[in-house]
Every structure is written in C-alpha cells, then in structure tokens.
Design a protein around this motif. Structure first.
Motif, PDB file in Angstrom:
ATOM      1  N   PRO A   1     -41.341  28.641  13.243  1.00  0.00           N
ATOM      2  CA  PRO A   1     -40.693  27.459  12.653  1.00  0.00           C
ATOM      3  C   PRO A   1     -40.440  26.353  13.672  1.00  0.00           C
ATOM      4  N   GLU A   2     -40.286  26.712  14.950  1.00  0.00           N
ATOM      5  CA  GLU A   2     -40.052  25.684  15.973  1.00  0.00           C
ATOM      6  C   GLU A   2     -41.301  24.827  16.182  1.00  0.00           C
ATOM      7  N   ASP A   3     -42.484  25.418  16.013  1.00  0.00           N
ATOM      8  CA  ASP A   3     -43.715  24.623  16.067  1.00  0.00           C
ATOM      9  C   ASP A   3     -43.706  23.578  14.960  1.00  0.00           C
ATOM     10  N   ALA A   4     -43.338  24.023  13.765  1.00  0.00           N
ATOM     11  CA  ALA A   4     -43.308  23.116  12.610  1.00  0.00           C
ATOM     12  C   ALA A   4     -42.300  22.001  12.826  1.00  0.00           C
TER      13      ALA A   4
ATOM     14  N   ARG B   1     -44.209  26.522  26.189  1.00  0.00           N
ATOM     15  CA  ARG B   1     -44.444  26.242  24.775  1.00  0.00           C
ATOM     16  C   ARG B   1     -43.874  24.877  24.405  1.00  0.00           C
ATOM     17  N   ASP B   2     -42.659  24.599  24.866  1.00  0.00           N
ATOM     18  CA  ASP B   2     -42.042  23.302  24.585  1.00  0.00           C
ATOM     19  C   ASP B   2     -42.852  22.165  25.192  1.00  0.00           C
TER      20      ASP B   2
ATOM     21  N   LEU C   1     -55.412  23.334  14.728  1.00  0.00           N
ATOM     22  CA  LEU C   1     -54.708  24.095  15.752  1.00  0.00           C
ATOM     23  C   LEU C   1     -54.325  25.461  15.189  1.00  0.00           C
ATOM     24  N   ASP C   2     -54.909  26.525  15.747  1.00  0.00           N
ATOM     25  CA  ASP C   2     -54.656  27.884  15.255  1.00  0.00           C
ATOM     26  C   ASP C   2     -53.711  28.608  16.216  1.00  0.00           C
ATOM     27  N   GLU C   3     -52.411  28.460  15.967  1.00  0.00           N
ATOM     28  CA  GLU C   3     -51.359  29.073  16.792  1.00  0.00           C
ATOM     29  C   GLU C   3     -51.597  28.853  18.293  1.00  0.00           C
TER      30      GLU C   3
END
Length: 215
Positions: A197-200, A172-173, A160-162
């Motif tokens: 950081p929220e993705d992580a 996004r959520d 998954l690239d961003e």
C-alpha cells in the motif's frame, strides 16, 4: 499521451477469465496502481499490455497508446517499457553500455550516444560510473541504472512489476521518489503492480484492485 485499456480480459487455457474485463485510461504522467491477491493475474495483465503474453493465455479487448491500437503488435513495436522487481543488468557489459543498449537506433554517432548515457547517469546519481562493472553496484544503484536504461528507450508508456519489493526500506523510499519524479517529468503514463500500500500511496494516482472474475 495516454495508455487505454478497453474491456481487456485474459483467459487461461481452460477458458476461465483471470479477472473481470478492465477498462482504464492512464493520462500522461499519471501512475495507476493495480493491487489484488496473488494469482489473480496482475503480472499477466502487464505481460498482455506489453506484448509478452504467454501461449497459455488468450486476450480479448484492446490496448491503445495515444489512440493507436497496439493489441496485435509484437512487443518491440509497442514502445512500452517494462521494469521487474529484479533490476537486471547485462553482466558482460559495463554500466554505461547497459544504458546505451536502451538508446533508440535513431540516435546516431558514438559521441551523441555516449553523451546521452552520461546525462542519464548523472540524473540517476551515477555520474562517473560508465565503465563500472554492474556487479560492483549497490542494490539501489542497480535499480536506478535499470530504470534509466528503460527510460532511454523513450517508452510511450511504462509498466512496473513490483520494482521496489526487493529493496530495503530506505532504498525503497528513494527509488519510489526517483521513479515517480521521472515518470511525471517525462509525462509517461504508467501502470504499477504491487502488494505494498505504501507504493500506491507514493504513486499518488488511482488504485485498482483486481478480483477474480465472478468474485
């Protein structure tokens, strides 16, 4: 299933390594997040794993899927899915035909292939949109359709690239939850590249920060 990187290193044409050699095991259903400054080689790392490394780079080390060395295989033989930040759908195909494009050749028969796509559309909250023009979909709908097309190809691993970076906060959520739920339920080892950081945090797995070699 697992995705294993063994002392993976990428060098540019000038011989300079982009980052220190990377050794990593991603078990089935786990999402490992890769972060780091722009230009350190995060997307190039995904290209190397997926078999899309450009001619200006040289790879050393190994990429293994379920113990099988795929380092020198062409991209189409690796069974590694790749999703970018742009949810690209073929504009000349309907939504359903876009998803059908991802189906493995082993699934034969028009009715069976149609049923597989309809099931995937329903799972993505896109029920009834088989014949819809992709241009009429919202950003979130396009992202879900693109993910389901990737999953219908039955990848052994996912990169998954961003993929969430161009969605607004609410979408996004939703897409994070949708994507990581499917990865977990299908037991797909996944590598996520992001600056967020929220993705992580949503991925819930280990986080690796790439640094330029020697830094």
């Amino acid at each position: 299933m697992s995705l294993d990187l063994d002392a993976l290193s990428i060098r540019a044409t000038n011989g300079q390594p982009l980052f220190a050699p990377l050794t990593l095991t991603i078990p089935a259903g786990e999402v490992v997040t890769v972060m780091g400054p722009s230009g350190v080689g995060k997307s190039t790392l995904l290209d190397a794993i997926g078999g899309h490394l450009g001619h200006g780079f040289r790879l050393s080390g190994a990429v293994r899927l379920n113990g099988r060395d795929v380092t020198n295989l062409p991209a189409e033989a690796r069974r590694i899915g790749l999703m970018f930040q742009d949810a690209l759908l073929f504009p000349h195909m309907s939504v359903g035909d876009n998803l059908a494009f991802g189906l493995p050749c082993s699934l034969r028969g028009r009715a069976k292939r149609r049923a597989a796509v309809e099931t995937a559309l329903a799972q993505a909250g896109l029920e009834g949109l088989y014949d819809r023009d992709p241009a009429t979909l919202s950003g979130g709908q396009r992202a879900r359709a693109a993910l389901m097309r990737t999953l219908l190809a039955e990848p052994a691993a996912l990169l998954l690239d961003e993929p969430f970076s161009k969605l607004d906060a609410g979408l996004r959520d939703d897409m994070r939850r949708f994507t990581f739920a499917h990865v977990t339920s299908r037991a797909i080892p996944t590598l996520l590249v992001t600056h967020d950081p929220e993705d992580a945090a949503a991925a819930g797995g280990p986080v690796i920060t790439l640094k330029a070699d020697g830094v």
